[in-house]
Design an enzyme around this catalytic site. Structure first.
Site, PDB file in Angstrom:
ATOM      1  N   ASP A 113       0.869  -1.172   0.000  1.00 51.69           N
ATOM      2  CA  ASP A 113       0.000   0.000   0.000  1.00 51.69           C
ATOM      3  C   ASP A 113       0.908   1.225   0.000  1.00 51.69           C
ATOM      4  OD1 ASP A 113      -1.997  -1.860   0.381  1.00 51.69           O
ATOM      5  OD2 ASP A 113      -2.756  -0.989   2.247  1.00 51.69           O
ATOM      6  N   HIS A 169       5.605  -6.927  -0.154  1.00 50.45           N
ATOM      7  CA  HIS A 169       5.408  -8.288  -0.649  1.00 50.45           C
ATOM      8  C   HIS A 169       6.064  -8.502  -2.011  1.00 50.45           C
ATOM      9  CE1 HIS A 169       2.077  -9.277   2.319  1.00 50.45           C
ATOM     10  NE2 HIS A 169       2.272  -7.982   2.508  1.00 50.45           N
ATOM     11  N   SER A 256       8.413   5.295   4.950  1.00 49.23           N
ATOM     12  CA  SER A 256       9.446   4.486   4.310  1.00 49.23           C
ATOM     13  C   SER A 256       9.193   4.426   2.807  1.00 49.23           C
ATOM     14  CB  SER A 256       9.443   3.069   4.888  1.00 49.23           C
ATOM     15  OG  SER A 256       9.213   3.087   6.278  1.00 49.23           O
TER      16      SER A 256
END
Length: 295
Positions: A113, A169, A256
């Site tokens: 996301d 991921h 981040s």
């Protein structure tokens, strides 16, 4: 104001920035440009803040944070009361049904996301520009022989703000190498900082690894730390087969960035992402959703 494009509503929206006042103070005034960013980027400050976020007492901030930033906790595995600290909440896990992984082998998905800015064609020197600053892959990964393989390739920059899901991921099945660590500072990755600090991504602490992808050739994954990011934690097993959508790792507290680097002629991006990126505007994306297609 931090404006981004919401591809679901097809509208521009303003990001509700966590710590907006502090970021503006540090990065948007004459004193801040010379002194405060250097202080905020120090490892000792980030380590101290990370330890505070690991304390049991830090749990008192979770409910306030959820309410202020309207975080939908039904998407996550645990309830607010179940978290042992603010950091435990920060890298919370999604429930299995809250994100759908697009398993079409020819379609390229988002690894997380966040807000995506794409450079579809780096130049022949394997360089690209972000917020007016020029970056080179040599500086980013510090491996000249490897960076040459990605000239004219695609660079995807996913910015994770503190309110986002902070796990990342794999975008395809394959084999992933061990991470290489590059020490650095801890500047903010907020757009305000990106416009005022020269080459944040190549100054900050970062790690990179190579996913030997089954369908998109070798992809370089770069994880970039930022102000108050306690750690970059890799949860995958190197050199063992991974599946599309499986977890690679997570960030502890703070904003981040995940950067993906692809070779030339591997994918073409979705039209809305291309259009907004040319304008210098990020597009909000969710883990598992299609953002491009294999050529």
């Amino acid at each position: 104001m931090v404006k981004y494009y919401n591809r679901q509503t097809k509208q521009y929206e303003e990001e509700n920035v966590a710590g907006k006042g502090a970021i503006s103070l540090i990065y948007s005034n004459p004193i801040g440009n010379n002194l405060l960013p250097k202080l905020a980027s120090k490892k000792v400050l980030t380590d101290f803040y990370g330890k505070c976020c690991n304390l049991k007492l830090s749990r008192i901030y979770i409910k306030k944070f959820v309410k202020k930033f309207n975080i939908d906790m039904t998407e996550y595995e645990n309830d607010i009361k179940d978290f042992k600290s603010f950091n435990d909440f920060f890298y919370r896990e999604l429930s299995p049904k809250s994100r759908v992984i697009n398993n079409n082998k020819s379609e390229f998905i988002s690894p997380c996301d966040g807000k995506l800015l794409a450079i579809e064609h780096m130049d022949s020197n394997s360089s690209f520009r972000v917020k007016g600053f020029k970056y080179t892959l040599d500086d980013l990964i510090q491996d000249k022989s490897l960076s040459k393989l990605y000239k004219n390739g695609t660079c995807l920059i996913f910015r994770l703000c503190p309110t986002d899901y902070h796990r990342f991921h794999f975008i395809d099945s394959g084999i992933c190498t061990c991470s290489s660590h590059i020490n650095g500072r801890y500047y903010s990755v907020n757009p305000v900082a990106l416009k005022n600090i020269d080459k944040v991504f190549t100054e900050n602490k970062r790690e990179y690894s190579i996913l030997k992808s089954d369908n998109f050739d070798d992809i370089i994954y770069v994880e970039v730390g930022a102000t108050f990011v306690g750690s970059i934690v890799q949860t995958y097993q190197p050199d063992i087969k991974v599946t599309k959508g499986s977890e690679k790792g997570y960030f502890k507290f703070g904003g981040s960035t995940v950067i993906l680097l692809l070779k030339e002629g591997i994918i073409t991006l979705d039209k809305d992402i291309k259009t907004q990126s040319i304008l210098g505007i990020e597009t909000s994306v969710k883990l598992g959703e299609k953002i491009g297609v294999r050529l």
